[in-house]
Write a protein that holds these residues in place. Structure first.
Motif, mmCIF file in Angstrom:
data_model
loop_
_atom_site.group_PDB
_atom_site.id
_atom_site.type_symbol
_atom_site.label_atom_id
_atom_site.label_comp_id
_atom_site.label_asym_id
_atom_site.label_seq_id
_atom_site.Cartn_x
_atom_site.Cartn_y
_atom_site.Cartn_z
ATOM 1 N N ALA A 249 0.848 -1.194 0.000
ATOM 2 C CA ALA A 249 0.000 0.000 0.000
ATOM 3 C C ALA A 249 0.880 1.239 0.000
ATOM 4 O O ALA A 249 1.907 1.280 0.670
ATOM 5 C CB ALA A 249 -0.900 0.007 1.231
ATOM 6 N N PHE B 155 -0.409 3.551 6.586
ATOM 7 C CA PHE B 155 0.397 2.950 5.525
ATOM 8 C C PHE B 155 1.876 3.328 5.671
ATOM 9 O O PHE B 155 2.752 2.548 5.330
ATOM 10 C CB PHE B 155 -0.092 3.380 4.141
ATOM 11 C CG PHE B 155 -1.408 2.780 3.707
ATOM 12 C CD1 PHE B 155 -2.005 1.732 4.393
ATOM 13 C CD2 PHE B 155 -2.048 3.270 2.583
ATOM 14 C CE1 PHE B 155 -3.221 1.190 3.970
ATOM 15 C CE2 PHE B 155 -3.251 2.727 2.144
ATOM 16 C CZ PHE B 155 -3.841 1.695 2.837
ATOM 17 N N SER C 222 1.648 -3.013 5.205
ATOM 18 C CA SER C 222 0.356 -2.603 4.652
ATOM 19 C C SER C 222 0.254 -3.044 3.205
ATOM 20 O O SER C 222 1.153 -2.798 2.403
ATOM 21 C CB SER C 222 0.211 -1.080 4.732
ATOM 22 O OG SER C 222 0.309 -0.642 6.070
ATOM 23 N N ILE D 154 -3.512 -4.512 7.099
ATOM 24 C CA ILE D 154 -2.336 -4.020 7.826
ATOM 25 C C ILE D 154 -2.016 -5.016 8.933
ATOM 26 O O ILE D 154 -2.893 -5.424 9.690
ATOM 27 C CB ILE D 154 -2.561 -2.619 8.426
ATOM 28 C CG1 ILE D 154 -2.872 -1.606 7.330
ATOM 29 C CG2 ILE D 154 -1.346 -2.183 9.242
ATOM 30 C CD1 ILE D 154 -3.218 -0.208 7.849
#
Length: 166
Positions: A8, A55, A62, A76
């Motif tokens: 992410a 993030f 993540s 996460i």
């Protein structure tokens, strides 16, 4: 399933935030029971700025699941193996997206030498985790006023945590 699982990034935060809010509102009615106070508390910290900061946290791993340019899942995990966030878009339920996302977390956990994963799951997601090898550890409660369940999964091939494979 057409999802691609990847790290992410900051650019994913707004879409991920929208996905979180939709997934909680639409898929977790068993948990929030359509109680506006519980839902407001649960969604209160789901802002693009907060998601971007989650993030960016160095102690988190993540991930997002993407179908083309659309974020369809977000997860996460802490370096201790605690899954602290795991949601998919309502329209991709039962497509394998969540299973692929969980598999990517498990791969990272094994690379870190972790022996197990833990999650305080919503009631809605309990069956998903149990179908994927998690065992019930007991009841839990969220900060948002909902019941939850503590679950854990021993990771095969994870070694002893000392960096050597057993």
């Amino acid at each position: 399933m057409n999802a691609v699982i990847r790290a992410a990034g900051q650019a994913d935060a707004a879409q991920a935030c929208n996905l979180l809010c939709r997934s909680i509102s639409e898929c977790c009615a068993e948990d929030h029971r359509n109680d506006s106070a519980i839902l407001a508390a649960w969604l209160g910290n789901k802002t693009p700025e907060n998601v971007a900061s989650w993030f960016a946290c160095a102690s988190h791993h993540s991930l997002v699941a993407c179908d083309g340019s659309d974020v369809t899942g977000v997860a996460i995990m802490t370096r201790q193996g605690r899954i602290v966030l795991f949601y998919i878009a309502p329209e991709v339920r039962s497509t394998g997206t969540a299973k692929a996302l969980l598999g990517a977390l498990e791969t990272q956990a094994r690379e870190w030498g972790l022996r197990a994963l833990q999650v305080a799951s919503t009631l809605t997601a309990r069956g998903f985790y149990e179908r994927n090898g998690f065992d019930y550890c007991g009841p839990a409660r969220t900060a948002f006023g909902t019941d939850a369940v503590a679950l854990a999964k021993k990771l095969p091939g994870s070694g002893c945590g000392c960096g050597r494979r057993s």
